[in-house]
Design an enzyme around this catalytic site. Structure first.
Site, PDB file in Angstrom:
ATOM      1  N   ALA A   1       4.428   4.364   5.740  1.00 19.59           N
ATOM      2  CA  ALA A   1       3.189   4.846   5.122  1.00 19.59           C
ATOM      3  C   ALA A   1       1.991   4.681   6.043  1.00 19.59           C
ATOM      4  O   ALA A   1       0.981   5.361   5.857  1.00 19.59           O
ATOM      5  CB  ALA A   1       2.932   4.115   3.808  1.00 19.59           C
TER       6      ALA A   1
ATOM      7  N   SER B   1       2.567  -2.195   4.283  1.00 15.48           N
ATOM      8  CA  SER B   1       2.663  -0.756   4.043  1.00 15.48           C
ATOM      9  C   SER B   1       3.981  -0.437   3.369  1.00 15.48           C
ATOM     10  O   SER B   1       4.988  -1.123   3.588  1.00 15.48           O
ATOM     11  CB  SER B   1       2.576   0.009   5.364  1.00 15.48           C
ATOM     12  OG  SER B   1       3.766  -0.151   6.123  1.00 15.48           O
ATOM     13  N   ASP B   2       3.990   0.619   2.555  1.00 11.18           N
ATOM     14  CA  ASP B   2       5.276   1.193   2.194  1.00 11.18           C
ATOM     15  C   ASP B   2       5.901   1.687   3.491  1.00 11.18           C
ATOM     16  O   ASP B   2       5.226   1.917   4.493  1.00 11.18           O
ATOM     17  CB  ASP B   2       5.105   2.329   1.186  1.00 11.18           C
ATOM     18  CG  ASP B   2       6.360   2.571   0.358  1.00 11.18           C
ATOM     19  OD1 ASP B   2       7.455   2.132   0.781  1.00 11.18           O
ATOM     20  OD2 ASP B   2       6.260   3.204  -0.713  1.00 11.18           O
ATOM     21  N   TRP B   3       7.210   1.865   3.474  1.00 13.34           N
ATOM     22  CA  TRP B   3       7.920   2.147   4.721  1.00 13.34           C
ATOM     23  C   TRP B   3       7.462   3.491   5.308  1.00 13.34           C
ATOM     24  O   TRP B   3       7.588   4.537   4.674  1.00 13.34           O
ATOM     25  CB  TRP B   3       9.415   2.125   4.473  1.00 13.34           C
ATOM     26  CG  TRP B   3      10.071   0.802   4.752  1.00 13.34           C
ATOM     27  CD1 TRP B   3      11.232   0.605   5.455  1.00 13.34           C
ATOM     28  CD2 TRP B   3       9.650  -0.513   4.356  1.00 13.34           C
ATOM     29  NE1 TRP B   3      11.537  -0.737   5.530  1.00 13.34           N
ATOM     30  CE2 TRP B   3      10.569  -1.449   4.861  1.00 13.34           C
ATOM     31  CE3 TRP B   3       8.551  -1.000   3.652  1.00 13.34           C
ATOM     32  CZ2 TRP B   3      10.459  -2.824   4.678  1.00 13.34           C
ATOM     33  CZ3 TRP B   3       8.430  -2.379   3.460  1.00 13.34           C
ATOM     34  CH2 TRP B   3       9.366  -3.268   3.966  1.00 13.34           C
TER      35      TRP B   3
ATOM     36  N   ALA C   1       0.845  -1.189   0.000  1.00  8.98           N
ATOM     37  CA  ALA C   1       0.000   0.000   0.000  1.00  8.98           C
ATOM     38  C   ALA C   1       0.883   1.244   0.000  1.00  8.98           C
ATOM     39  O   ALA C   1       1.839   1.341   0.758  1.00  8.98           O
ATOM     40  CB  ALA C   1      -0.924  -0.001   1.214  1.00  8.98           C
TER      41      ALA C   1
END
Length: 870
Positions: free
Chosen positions: A248, A244-246, A211
Site C-alpha cells: 500500500a 502499511s497494508d501489503w 494503513a
C-alpha cells in the site's frame, strides 16, 4: 592523612557531578543508529518478517495473517492452524468476554508458532451486505464493532502478541480497493468509521494500526498526514507502529511525512535507498526517522524481540568523562515484559471445545415455528440431512484470512454421530453450487513416489531440471515466498504436480487446473488441458479465484489414472503463487433435487444446510448478488413442501436473501463458523447448546431495500458515501423499510420478560449514563439474553440525515427458568453527542433523549426519558 585533608578530599568528591545512568529508551537506541540502518529497519525483510539488528539486540519480528486463525508464514496443510468462527460470527455472539477468550487463545497459538504480530482484527464496518470481505468485519454498527474489537485486541495482546487493527480507514468494500477514493464528511468519519479504531487505540492499547490501500477525500491513507499523524498519533495518543497494508505504500517522502512507520512487505520497498536520498535532500528529518524507529523498537520490546547488550548503549546514556557513576545499568530496555522471543517449537492450537462453544454462541435462531427446534432424538425415527453445505461446508472466507484447518467437522458427519443409532439417516446434496471445481476428497489422490495419500511436487528450473521436491496432501497450494530461486515472479521455472486418482464409481468426471500463467494437464500421458490464464486485476485473486481450465473425462471405477500438472507462473503476475487441481463427478441438478425431495418426504425432519460456495466470499472482490448460489432456493422450497419440519441452516458469512423463510419450520444462521461447524450445529439442533447469537447485521427481504448495495467507484475512482450516517439498521429505520430480520434479532430456546429499567432522569453534559435492566427468564430452559440499549435524539433526526436511534450499550445475561437477571449497562456520553465540523469537536445533539431497551433494533420493550442537566 589529617582530618583536614580528609575533609578537603571529601569536598572534592562531593563537587564531582554524579550521573545516574538510566536505561536507554527506544528513542536513545534509534538516535544512535546511522541513517541507512534506521531506514533499513523501516521496511520488511521479506513477505512476513522485519529486519533484525543483533548489535542492538533486535531480532526479526514475524507477522502472520488473521483473523480466522494464525496461518504463519506459509499456507501449508502439513502445519495446520485452528480455524476460528469468522469475525461476523464472533460479532453475532455480542459477547466481549467470549471474544476476549477466543482471542487470547489465538494469541497463545501465535506465540507458540513464533509469530509476534497478528494482522487482525479487521474493524471496518459492514456498509454494504455485498462486501466480499464482510465476513472479516464484526458488524454494521460502530459501537458493537468497537466493543468486540477492543476485546479481541486485549485478548491477543494478553499473550504477548501484537494485534494489528485494520484497515485504517473507510476500506469497507473490495471493488477497486487498491485505488478507490472515499468521499465522506468529517462528521460521518468521526461518528461511524473511526469509532472502532479509536476504541482499539484508546481503550484497548493496540500495538499496531494498518494503513489501508484506499484514499480518503483525495489522499492515500498511507500518505494521510491528517489521519495518521494528527488524529491517530497526536489526538488519540497512539504510541505503536503504523504499518502499511501489503504494497500500500507507493511513495517515498510523502508516506514518511505522514508518519507511516513500517512499509511491508520487503525487501523491495518505496523506502530503502530512496528514503535515504530523501533524508540527504532534506525532505525528511532525522528526528522523524528516529520516531519511526523508536516505535518499531517499542513494538519489539512489547513482543519480546528486543534486548540491548551493554555494547549497544547509545552515547547519550553513557556518563560524561570525569563523572562519578553511582549506578551503571546498561541492561535490557525497560520491559513490561511480554516474555522472550517465541521458539516456534510445538504449536499450541486453540482448544477445539472453545471453538465449538463459540460457534454455538454465534448461531442465530431466526425462526422457530411450532417449536421445530430443538430436535428430540427420542422423538424422531428418521432425519434427512440435505444440502451442498452439509457435506462440503464453508468454514472460512477467502483471501489473506484463510488457514489450513487442523480438521473440519462436517454437519452431515457430526449429526450422524450425535443421533442415536436407531434413527435412520439419509443424505442428499440437493444441488451443486461450486464456482471452481472442488478438490478431490481427502485420500482420493495418491503420491506415485511415496505411495501415500497426496501428490508429488517438483520445482524445476527453466531447463526442466528438478531443483526441489515435496510431498503434499492438499491439491490447493499457495506460496507468498519460500519457493526455490528462479520460480515465479518473473522467473522461468515451473511447478509440476503428479498424482494418481482412483474413482469409486464409473462415470464422467470434470477435471480442472487453476493458476495464473501456463497450465498443462496430462491424464495417463495424454494432454487434456494446455492453455494460458489471464492475470487478474487484484493480486490476491491469484490465490482466491485464479483462472481455471477444465476438461471432461470418462473414468472407470477402481482404475487408477495418473495425472500430471505443469504450471508455469505468468512472468507479469503479482501476488502469491497458487495452483489447484480439481476433480468432481459430473452430476445433473435435476437428479440431485429429486433425490433430496424423496429423502425429505420419507423423513420425520429435514435439515437443509445451504449457503455460500467456497471462495464466493473473499478478499479481492465483492459479491454480485445476495441470492444463494445455484438452485438452493428451489431446493429449500421443494423440501419444505414435502416435510413440515424443515430446518434450514444458512452457512454464509454475510446476509443472503431468504424468499422461502415463511415455508421453513426453523432457520439457523450459522455464518462461516470455523472448524467446529458440524459439532456445534449438532449441539444446537439437538438442544445440548442454545443458539446464542443475535444478528450483528440486518438481513434484507429484497436487495433493493439495502441502504447501500453496490459499492462501485465512479469517474476517477470516487466512492461517495452519500448515505452519510444511515447504513445498516439506521438506513432501514430512516426509510421506514421492514427488513427480513432486524439488527439484534435472535430467538434462543427460551423466552424473556423485560420487567424494569432503572434510568436517571438527568444527564450531565460530559457524564456517562448508568442503567440497570431487570429481565426474567420466562421459559422452561436456561438461556442467554442480549440486552440492547438504543438512544433516540429529539425531534425528527431523519430529516437532518441522522439516525432515528442508535445502539448505545449492550450486555449479555444468563438465567435459569424463572430467574431474574440484572444487566448493568453504561451508555457513554458520546452516544448523546454529534461531531460538529465547524467547531471540530463533539457537542450534545439535543437536550432531551429517549432511551429504549429491548431485544433488537425493532423489538424495544422499555423506555425512559433523559434530559440534559443545566
Amino acid at each position: 592523612m589529617s582530618g583536614q585533608e580528609l575533609t578537603t578530599e571529601a569536598a572534592a568528591v562531593a563537587d564531582t557531578p554524579v550521573v545516574v545512568a538510566r536505561r536507554p529508551t527506544e528513542r536513545d537506541v534509534a538516535a544512535a543508529l546511522p541513517v541507512p540502518e534506521k531506514v533499513r529497519l523501516l521496511s520488511g525483510a521479506d513477505s512476513w518478517r522485519t529486519h533484525d539488528n543483533p548489535s542492538i539486540g533486535l531480532r526479526a519480528m514475524v507477522t502472520s495473517d488473521g483473523p480466522n486463525g494464525v496461518r504463519g508464514t506459509t499456507k501449508d496443510e502439513r502445519r495446520p492452524s485452528a480455524c476460528l468462527p469468522c469475525p461476523s460470527a464472533l460479532g453475532a455472539t455480542w459477547d466481549s468476554d467470549l471474544v476476549y477468550g477466543v482471542a487470547a487463545a489465538l494469541g497463545s497459538e501465535a506465540r507458540s508458532k513464533g509469530v509476534d504480530v497478528l494482522l487482525a482484527p479487521t474493524v471496518n464496518l459492514v456498509r454494504t451486505p455485498l462486501g466480499g470481505r464482510g465476513f472479516e468485519f464484526f458488524a454494521e454498527d460502530p459501537l458493537l464493532t468497537a466493543g468486540l474489537a477492543a476485546a479481541y485486541v486485549r485478548g491477543v495482546q494478553s499473550a504477548g502478541v501484537a494485534a494489528t487493527v485494520k484497515h485504517f480507514v473507510a476500506n469497507d468494500s473490495e471493488t477497486e480497493r487498491w485505488t478507490y477514493d472515499v468521499h465522506l464528511s468529517e462528521s460521518v468519519l468521526r461518528e461511524l468509521y473511526l469509532v472502532p479504531f479509536e476504541a482499539c487505540v484508546r481503550d484497548a492499547g493496540a500495538w499496531l494500526v494498518m494503513a489501508a490501500y484506499n484514499k480518503v477525500n483525495g489522499t492515500p491513507m498511507t500518505e494521510s498526514v491528517r489521519l495518521l499523524r494528527d488524529v491517530l498519533k497526536n489526538e488519540w495518543g497512539f504510541d505503536g507502529v503504523v504499518i502499511s497494508d501489503w504494497h500500500a505504500a507507493r511513495s517515498t517522502h510523502a508516506t514518511a511525512l505522514a508518519t507511516l512507520d513500517l512499509s511491508m512487505p520487503g525487501p523491495d520497498s518505496p523506502w530503502g535507498e530512496l528514503l535515504v536520498q530523501a533524508f540527504d535532500e532534506g525532505l525528511v528529518t532525522e528526528g522523524l526517522l528516529d520516531d519511526m524507529v523508536a516505535r518499531l523498537l517499542r513494538l519489539a520490546r512489547r513482543v519480546g524481540a528486543l534486548t540491548v547488550p551493554a555494547a549497544a548503549v547509545p552515547a547519550a546514556a553513557v556518563p560524561a568523562a570525569g563523572a562519578s557513576t553511582a549506578v551503571v545499568d546498561p541492561g535490557d530496555l525497560d520491559s513490561a515484559a511480554n516474555g522472550t522471543a517465541a521458539s516456534g517449537q510445538g504449536s499450541a492450537l486453540v482448544d477445539a471445545s472453545l471453538l465449538r462453544r463459540a460457534a454455538a454462541e454465534s448461531f442465530v435462531l431466526l425462526r422457530n415455528d411450532g417449536g421445530a427446534l430443538p430436535l428430540d432424538p427420542g422423538g424422531i425415527a428418521s432425519v434427512a440431512i440435505i444440502g451442498p453445505n452439509s457435506v462440503n461446508p464453508v468454514v472460512q472466507g477467502g483471501g489473506s484470512a484463510g488457514v489450513s484447518p487442523v480438521s473440519v467437522a462436517r454437519p452431515a458427519d457430526s449429526l450422524r454421530a450425535a443421533l442415536p443409532a436407531a434413527v435412520t439417516i439419509t443424505e442428499a446434496v440437493g444441488c451443486q453450487t461450486w464456482h471452481s471445481v472442488p478438490e478431490p476428497p481427502a485420500g482420493a489422490l495418491v503420491d506415485p513416489v511415496t505411495g501415500t495419500p497426496g501428490l508429488h511436487l517438483e520445482f524445476t528450473d527453466a531447463d526442466g531440471t528438478v531443483v526441489a521436491t515435496e510431498h503434499r496432501e492438499s491439491a490447493n497450494l499457495a506460496w507468498w515466498d519460500g519457493v526455490p530461486e528462479g520460480i515465479g515472479w518473473g522467473k522461468p521455472g515451473r511447478i509440476v504436480l503428479t498424482t494418481t486418482f482412483r474413482p469409486e464409481e464409473s462415470g464422467s468426471y470434470l477435471l480442472s487446473v487453476s493458476g495464473v500463467g501456463s497450465l498443462r494437464l496430462e491424464a495417463d500421458g495424454v494432454t487434456v488441458i494446455d492453455d494460458v490464464t489471464a492475470v487478474p486485476d487484484d493480486p490476491v485473486e491469484a490465490m482466491t479465484r485464479p483462472g481455471e481450465l477444465r476438461a471432461a473425462l470418462w473414468l472407470d471405477a477402481g482404475v487408477p489414472t495418473r495425472l500430471r500438472v505443469e504450471f508455469a507462473p505468468a512472468t507479469d503476475g503479482a501476488g502469491p503463487l497458487a495452483t489447484r487441481l480439481g476433480i468432481v463427478p459430473a452430476t445433473d441438478d435435476e437428479d440431485l433435487l429429486a433425490a433430496a425431495e424423496k429423502a425429505a418426504a420419507e423423513a420425520d425432519a429435514a435439515v437443509v444446510v445451504v449457503g455460500s460456495a467456497e471462495l464466493t466470499e473473499s478478499e479481492g472482490f465483492d459479491r454480485p448478488t445476495l441470492a444463494l448460489p445455484g438452485r438452493q432456493d428451489e431446493l429449500i422450497r421443494r423440501v419444505a413442501a414435502v416435510n413440515g419440519r424443515t430446518i434450514v441452516v444458512v452457512n454464509s458469512g454475510m446476509p443472503v436473501l431468504m424468499p422461502w423463510a415463511e415455508q421453513a419450520g426453523a432457520i439457523v444462521y450459522a455464518w462461516l463458523p470455523g472448524q467446529e461447524f458440524g459439532s456445534a450445529l449438532a449441539d444446537v439442533l439437538l438442544g445440548r447448546a442454545e443458539p446464542g447469537g443475535r444478528l450483528p447485521v440486518t438481513l434484507p427481504a429484497v436487495e433493493a431495500d439495502s441502504p447501500v448495495l453496490h459499492a462501485t467507484p465512479v469517474g476517477d475512482g470516487v466512492l461517495s458515501y452519500d448515505e452519510g450516517l444511515l447504513i445498516g439498521y439506521r438506513g432501514y429505520d430512516a426509510a421506514g423499510r421492514v427488513p427480513r430480520y432486524p439488527f439484534g434479532h435472535g430467538l434462543g430456546y427460551t423466552t424473556w420478560e423485560y420487567e424494569s429499567l432503572d434510568c436517571p432522569a438527568w444527564l450531565s453534559e460530559r457524564g456517562d449514563l448508568e442503567l440497570t435492566v431487570r429481565v426474567r427468564n420466562s421459559g422452561s430452559r436456561p438461556g442467554k439474553e442480549v440486552v440492547q440499549v438504543y438512544v433516540a435524539e429529539p425531534g425528527d433526526p431523519a430529516s437532518r440525515g441522522r439516525p432515528i436511534r442508535s445502539l448505545a450499550a449492550f450486555a449479555v445475561v444468563r438465567a435459569a427458568p424463572g430467574e431474574v437477571a440484572q444487566a448493568r449497562l453504561t451508555v457513554p456520553a458520546r452516544s448523546f453527542a454529534r461531531y460538529d465540523e465547524s467547531l471540530a469537536s463533539w457537542i450534545m445533539s439535543g437536550d432531551e433523549f429517549t432511551v429504549h431497551v429491548g431485544k433488537s433494533s425493532r423489538d424495544l420493550r422499555l423506555t425512559a426519558l433523559v434530559r440534559l442537566s443545566a
